[in-house]
Design an enzyme around this catalytic site. Sequence first.
Site, mmCIF file in Angstrom:
data_model
loop_
_atom_site.group_PDB
_atom_site.id
_atom_site.type_symbol
_atom_site.label_atom_id
_atom_site.label_comp_id
_atom_site.label_asym_id
_atom_site.label_seq_id
_atom_site.Cartn_x
_atom_site.Cartn_y
_atom_site.Cartn_z
ATOM 1 C CB THR A 163 48.060 40.574 -56.623
ATOM 2 O OG1 THR A 163 48.364 41.531 -55.617
ATOM 3 C CG2 THR A 163 49.104 39.478 -56.611
ATOM 4 N NE ARG A 191 51.481 44.973 -47.083
ATOM 5 C CZ ARG A 191 50.935 44.291 -48.075
ATOM 6 N NH1 ARG A 191 51.449 44.370 -49.294
ATOM 7 N NH2 ARG A 191 49.881 43.537 -47.879
ATOM 8 C CB VAL A 192 57.384 42.657 -47.344
ATOM 9 C CG1 VAL A 192 57.438 41.413 -48.223
ATOM 10 C CG2 VAL A 192 58.612 43.536 -47.575
ATOM 11 N N GLY A 193 54.270 42.191 -48.562
ATOM 12 C CA GLY A 193 53.079 41.349 -48.515
ATOM 13 C C GLY A 193 53.375 39.894 -48.835
ATOM 14 C CG ASP A 194 50.131 37.591 -50.267
ATOM 15 O OD1 ASP A 194 49.841 38.809 -50.243
ATOM 16 O OD2 ASP A 194 49.727 36.802 -51.143
ATOM 17 C CB THR A 214 45.251 37.633 -55.699
ATOM 18 O OG1 THR A 214 44.749 38.986 -55.700
ATOM 19 C CG2 THR A 214 44.097 36.711 -56.045
ATOM 20 N N GLY A 217 47.265 40.793 -48.157
ATOM 21 C CA GLY A 217 48.531 40.117 -47.899
ATOM 22 C C GLY A 217 48.710 39.717 -46.453
HETATM 23 N N1 GLY Z 1 48.420 40.179 -52.027
HETATM 24 C C1 GLY Z 1 49.219 41.275 -52.336
HETATM 25 C C2 GLY Z 1 49.642 42.049 -51.196
HETATM 26 O O1 GLY Z 1 48.965 42.057 -50.165
HETATM 27 O O2 GLY Z 1 50.643 42.686 -51.245
#
Ligand code: GLY
Length: 294
Positions: A163, A191-194, A214, A217
């Site tokens: 990331t 799926r959506v991350g941080d 990073t 997530g």
């Molecule tokens: N930190 C990036 C993700 O988990 O998508």
Amino acid sequence: MSAVAARVPAIVAHGGAGAHPTEGRDELRRGMQAAVAAGFAVLSAGGRALDAVEATVRVLEDHPRFNAGRGSVLTSDGTIEMDASIMEGDRLECGAVASVRCIANPVTLARRVLESGRHVLLVGEGAQAFARTVGVPECDPASLITEAQRKRSEALHRATPGTVGAVALDRHGTVAAATSTGGMWGKLPGRVGDSALIGAGTYADSTLGAVSCTGDGEATIRVVLARRALDYLKEADDPGYAAKVAVDLLVDEGRGGGGLILLDWRGRVGWSHSTPLMPVAWMSPAHEAPELAF
Ligand code: GLY
């Protein structure tokens, strides 16, 4: 020019928390240097922190060695779905996109969401439709998948999330942060991350500082890591300590690994990571060339 005394501009970038690469370390270093140089050129010309972090993240999105834009990791379906967010700290203006497939520079689409002022987060097809209305070009998603990504093993993907993110302070005392990612290797579609979530992966408040995260997530979301790092900064007034305590929180309570970069309102830099490697580069007028910490 605001009433704030002129500040010394600075920019910091990260290239993702993960393992040491088995090859191509110099390529990573050159990529990080080019990215912070692009952002610092904006700042040294008197530009805004928001423009600087966008410029830096775009360079990293275009670089195939990082997990963002071109070079993003693949979902369990073999597709790519990218997340990005951007925030400016004066008025807490922010924008984000999630699960976009046909955008070469998701950070710029997130910037357009910020500028629209109507919503903060757009996802999937809605984000793609928004891109068409604001003139952000769409691309063939196949053009973003590199041959190396197709061939890499799951083990390598897990070890090198890659990331990307940047934080900046401009002469006007405004801070900004941006983060962009292809997410975690083999993630479920949808799926959506941080990196798409303001407060978790990205946060900026010009009274405190700016943070880009990073790593895992899900763990980062659990502890709302970026905002919590600024809370620690407020308590301790020490960017390095705040970054370290925040990453301890990520590991202990979030139950994951990763890292973050932090730039405070005075231009002091902090970073920390629980993984073996997190490429970091930074630049300010005190440096003739980008500094590297890996
Ligand atoms: N930190 C990036 C993700 O988990 O998508």
